[in-house]
Design an enzyme around this catalytic site. Structure first.
Site, short mmCIF file in Angstrom:
data_model
loop_
_atom_site.label_atom_id
_atom_site.label_comp_id
_atom_site.label_asym_id
_atom_site.label_seq_id
_atom_site.Cartn_x
_atom_site.Cartn_y
_atom_site.Cartn_z
N VAL A 191 53.13 23.97 7.45
CA VAL A 191 52.57 25.16 8.10
C VAL A 191 53.45 25.60 9.27
O VAL A 191 53.81 26.78 9.39
CB VAL A 191 51.12 24.85 8.56
CG1 VAL A 191 50.62 25.87 9.57
CG2 VAL A 191 50.20 24.82 7.35
N ASP A 240 57.53 18.59 17.73
CA ASP A 240 57.02 17.62 16.76
C ASP A 240 57.15 16.24 17.38
O ASP A 240 58.16 15.94 18.03
CB ASP A 240 57.80 17.69 15.44
CG ASP A 240 56.99 17.18 14.28
OD1 ASP A 240 56.55 17.99 13.44
OD2 ASP A 240 56.75 15.94 14.21
N THR A 281 45.21 17.55 9.77
CA THR A 281 43.81 17.20 9.98
C THR A 281 43.33 16.50 8.70
O THR A 281 42.66 17.12 7.86
CB THR A 281 42.97 18.47 10.26
OG1 THR A 281 43.39 19.52 9.38
CG2 THR A 281 43.12 18.94 11.69
N CYS A 306 44.90 19.99 1.31
CA CYS A 306 43.81 20.95 1.55
C CYS A 306 42.60 20.77 0.63
O CYS A 306 41.51 20.47 1.11
CB CYS A 306 44.35 22.37 1.40
SG CYS A 306 45.61 22.74 2.62
N ARG A 343 51.18 13.88 -1.14
CA ARG A 343 49.95 13.53 -0.41
C ARG A 343 48.72 13.81 -1.27
O ARG A 343 48.59 14.89 -1.82
CB ARG A 343 49.86 14.35 0.89
CG ARG A 343 50.81 13.86 1.95
CD ARG A 343 50.68 14.67 3.21
NE ARG A 343 51.06 16.06 3.00
CZ ARG A 343 51.07 16.97 3.98
NH1 ARG A 343 50.69 16.63 5.19
NH2 ARG A 343 51.43 18.20 3.74
N1 NAD Z 1 50.11 22.18 3.69
C1 NAD Z 1 49.35 23.20 3.34
O1 NAD Z 1 49.43 23.70 2.22
C2 NAD Z 1 48.36 23.81 4.31
C3 NAD Z 1 47.85 25.09 4.05
C4 NAD Z 1 46.96 25.67 4.94
C5 NAD Z 1 46.54 24.94 6.04
N2 NAD Z 1 47.02 23.68 6.26
C6 NAD Z 1 46.55 22.96 7.45
O2 NAD Z 1 47.56 23.05 8.45
C7 NAD Z 1 47.61 21.86 9.23
C8 NAD Z 1 49.01 21.26 9.18
O3 NAD Z 1 49.29 20.84 7.86
P1 NAD Z 1 50.78 20.60 7.31
O4 NAD Z 1 50.65 20.55 5.83
O5 NAD Z 1 51.71 21.55 7.93
O6 NAD Z 1 51.09 19.15 7.87
P2 NAD Z 1 52.52 18.41 7.81
O7 NAD Z 1 52.20 16.96 7.72
O8 NAD Z 1 53.39 19.03 6.79
O9 NAD Z 1 53.16 18.71 9.23
C9 NAD Z 1 52.56 18.33 10.42
C10 NAD Z 1 53.63 17.98 11.43
O10 NAD Z 1 52.94 17.69 12.66
C11 NAD Z 1 53.60 16.60 13.28
N3 NAD Z 1 52.62 15.97 14.19
C12 NAD Z 1 51.59 15.15 13.90
N4 NAD Z 1 50.91 14.83 15.02
C13 NAD Z 1 51.53 15.45 16.04
C14 NAD Z 1 51.32 15.50 17.44
N5 NAD Z 1 50.30 14.84 18.00
N6 NAD Z 1 52.17 16.21 18.19
C15 NAD Z 1 53.22 16.89 17.63
N7 NAD Z 1 53.46 16.88 16.30
C16 NAD Z 1 52.63 16.18 15.52
C17 NAD Z 1 54.04 15.71 12.15
O11 NAD Z 1 55.12 14.88 12.53
C18 NAD Z 1 54.45 16.75 11.08
O12 NAD Z 1 55.82 17.07 11.16
C19 NAD Z 1 46.51 20.97 8.68
O13 NAD Z 1 45.33 21.17 9.39
C20 NAD Z 1 46.33 21.48 7.26
O14 NAD Z 1 45.04 21.24 6.76
C21 NAD Z 1 47.94 23.11 5.43
#
Ligand code: NAD
Length: 413
Positions: free
Chosen positions: A17, A36, A90, A265, A333
Site C-alpha cells: 500500500v 519503514d 493490520t 485482506c 501471505r
Molecule cells: N496488500 C493489499 O492488497 C491491501 C489492500 C488494501 C488495504 N490494505 C491494508 O493496508 C495496510 C498495509 O498493508 P500492506 O499490504 O501494504 O502491508 P505490507 O506488509 O506490504 O507493508 C507494510 C510495511 O510496513 C512496515 N511496518 C510494519 N510495522 C511498522 C512500524 N511500526 N513502523 C514503520 N513501518 C512498519 C513493514 O516493514 C512493511 O514494509 C493493511 O492494513 C492492509 O490491510 C492492503
C-alpha cells in the site's frame, strides 16, 4: 532535487500500500519520505530495488533520482511533513483476532515528531472506531507539546496488487475527517493524487465500508465454493453455471470457486468485523460460515485432484502449480495453498510445488523436475506456468482457476 515549495508527505509503511502511494504522490508533485521500521527494506528501497510487483525498479529509481523520494527508518524525518499517512499491516493474531501492534507502534513512533498543523491519515484497514479510539488517543498521549493543532482522517486503501486496470490513482478513494477542518485537508490531499475522492460523513462509516467491501467478497466466494461442492458430484461444471448466470444483466455478479481465499485482506478483514460484532455483543453467523466454507475448501480440492491420480489416492505424487495467494504477485501471505499442501502431506502424499514468481515457500524450494507426478493442481494461474509441458508429459491437471476449460488432460474445479 525537491524544490523548497514542494508539499511534504511522510508515509509510514513501504509495502503493497505505502510504496504505490509514495510513487503516486511523487508523480503528483509531493516530496515524499517513505518510513519503514525494516532497515533491510529501507536499504533496498534507497538502492532502487522495489519490493512490490506493482512498482518497477525503474519507477523507484526515477523517484529517487528526482530527489522527491527517499526511504528512512528514522521517525524524526517526518518532522517537516504536512501530511503523514499510516500504511502498516493490520493482521490477525494467533486467536484470529485483530492485531493492531504495528498500527499502535507506528502511531506512537510518529507522535512526537508531528509538526503543528500536520494531517495524520490512517489508511490501514481496521474496525470502526480505530481512528477515534485507538490512533488519536495514542497521538494525544505521545505528541510533542509544540504541535499545537493536529488534524486526523481515515482513508482506507483499496489497492488490488497485480491489477492491470485499477490502481491507486483511478480507484475512487473514501475519505473522512474527524472534524470539518481535518476532512477538508484530507479531501484536498487525496484530490492531489487520486482521480476521484468520495467524502464520507464519519471515519466510522469509512472504516465499516472497507470491511463491508471485503466481507462481501468473502461471503460471495464462500457461496460459490459451496455451490461447487453441490455441482461437482452431479457432474455439473460450476464455472459454466457461473458463466450462464452472468448473462443476467442485473442482480448477479460472478464469483469463481478456488482453493480458498488468501492475502492480507479477504481472509483477514471479515474477521475484524466478526470480532467487532462480538465486542458489541452481536454476532455475524453468515460471515463466520463463509469463512469456514472457504477455509475448508482445500479438502474438496484435494479429493477432486486425488480422484484423477492413477495411483488411486495412495501415496500420490502431487504437483502444486501456483502458491502465491493470487495470480500476478509473489505474496504468499495467508495463501490457501498452504492448507492444501499440509492436508495432502497429512494424508501421506508427496507434495512438490512450482510458482514462477515465488522462489522459496514454507522453507522449501520449487521443483525443477516436471516428470514423475501423478496429478497436478493448478491452484493459481501465475504467468509463465509450464502447462503445455505438463499436458505433454501426460500428468492430469485439476484446474482450480477456470483458465484451461475444455483442454485435453485438464479438469476444471
Ligand atoms: N496488500 C493489499 O492488497 C491491501 C489492500 C488494501 C488495504 N490494505 C491494508 O493496508 C495496510 C498495509 O498493508 P500492506 O499490504 O501494504 O502491508 P505490507 O506488509 O506490504 O507493508 C507494510 C510495511 O510496513 C512496515 N511496518 C510494519 N510495522 C511498522 C512500524 N511500526 N513502523 C514503520 N513501518 C512498519 C513493514 O516493514 C512493511 O514494509 C493493511 O492494513 C492492509 O490491510 C492492503
Amino acid at each position: 532535487m525537491a524544490s523548497v515549495s514542494q508539499k511534504s508527505l511522510a508515509i509510514i509503511g513501504q509495502g503493497y500500500v505505502g510504496l504505490p502511494l509514495a510513487m503516486a504522490a511523487v508523480e503528483s508533485g509531493w516530496s515524499v519520505i517513505g518510513l519503514d521500521n525494516s532497515s533491510a527494506r529501507v536499504e533496498k528501497l534507497n538502492g532502487g530495488q522495489s519490493p512490490v510487483e506493482d512498482i518497477s525498479n525503474e519507477t523507484l529509481a526515477n523517484a529517487l533520482q528526482s530527489g522527491s523520494y527517499r526511504a528512512s527508518s528514522n521517525f524524526e524525518d517526518i518532522s517537516n511533513a504536512d501530511v503523514v499517512t499510516i500504511c502498516v499491516p493490520t493482521p490477525l493474531d494467533e486467536k484470529k483476532e485483530p492485531d493492531l501492534t504495528a498500527l499502535r507502534g507506528a502511531t506512537k513512533s510518529a507522535a512526537p515528531y508531528l509538526k503543528s498543523g500536520a494531517l495524520l491519515v490512517s489508511e490501514s484497514t481496521s474496525y470502526p472506531g480505530t481512528l477515534r479510539n485507538e490512533v488519536i488517543p495514542i497521538i494525544e498521549k505521545n505528541r510533542s507539546t509544540g504541535s499545537a493543532h493536529l488534524f486526523f482522517a481515515t482513508a482506507p486503501e483499496r489497492v488490488n496488487p497485480g491489477d492491470q486496470v485499477w490502481n491507486q490513482k483511478n480507484t475512487p478513494r473514501l475519505v473522512s475527517g474527524i472534524d470539518k477542518e481535518s476532512h477538508d485537508k484530507a479531501m484536498n490531499f487525496y484530490r492531489s493524487i487520486c482521480d476521484a475522492v468520495v467524502p464520507v460523513e464519519t471515519p466510522e462509516i469509512a472504516e465499516a465500508a472497507k470491511l463491508l467491501e471485503n466481507t462481501f467478497r468473502l461471503v460471495n466466494i464462500g457461496l460459490i465454493n459451496e455451490f461447487t461442492k453441490l455441482c461437482g458430484p452431479a457432474g455439473i461444471d460450476v464455472n459454466k453455471v457461473v458463466t450462464a448466470a452472468s448473462s443476467k444483466p442485473y442482480g448477479f455478479m460472478p464469483f469463481r470457486p478456488g482453493v480458498g481465499v488468501g492475502g492480507h485482506c479477504i481472509p483477514v478483514d471479515p474477521l475484524y468485523l466478526t470480532w467487532w460484532a462480538k465486542q458489541n455483543n452481536l454476532a455475524s453467523p453468515m460471515v463466520e460460515l463463509a469463512e469456514k466454507t472457504n477455509t475448508e475448501m482445500h479438502k474438496y480440492v484435494a479429493d477432486r485432484a486425488l480422484a484423477l491420480a492413477p495411483s488411486h489416492n495412495k501415496n500420490a505424487r502431487v504437483l502444486l502449480l501456483g502458491v502465491a495467494y493470487k495470480a500476478g504477485v509473489s505474496d504468499v501471505r495467508e495463501t490457501p495453498v498452504s492448507h492444501l499442501r499440509a492436508h495432502l502431506i497429512n494424508l501421506g502424499h508427496v507434495v512438490e510445488w512450482m510458482d514462477p514468481l515465488v522462489t522459496t515457500w514454507e522453507d522449501t524450494n520449487p521443483t525443477k523436475e516436471l516428470k514423475g507426478f501423478d496429478v497436478a493442481i493448478l491452484a493459481v494461474d501465475q504467468p509463465g506456468m509450464p502447462i503445455a509441458e505438463i499436458q505433454q508429459i501426460g500428468i492430469p491437471i485439476l484446474d482450480c482457476t477456470n483458465s484451461f476449460s475444455g483442454q485435453s488432460g485438464i479438469q476444471t474445479l
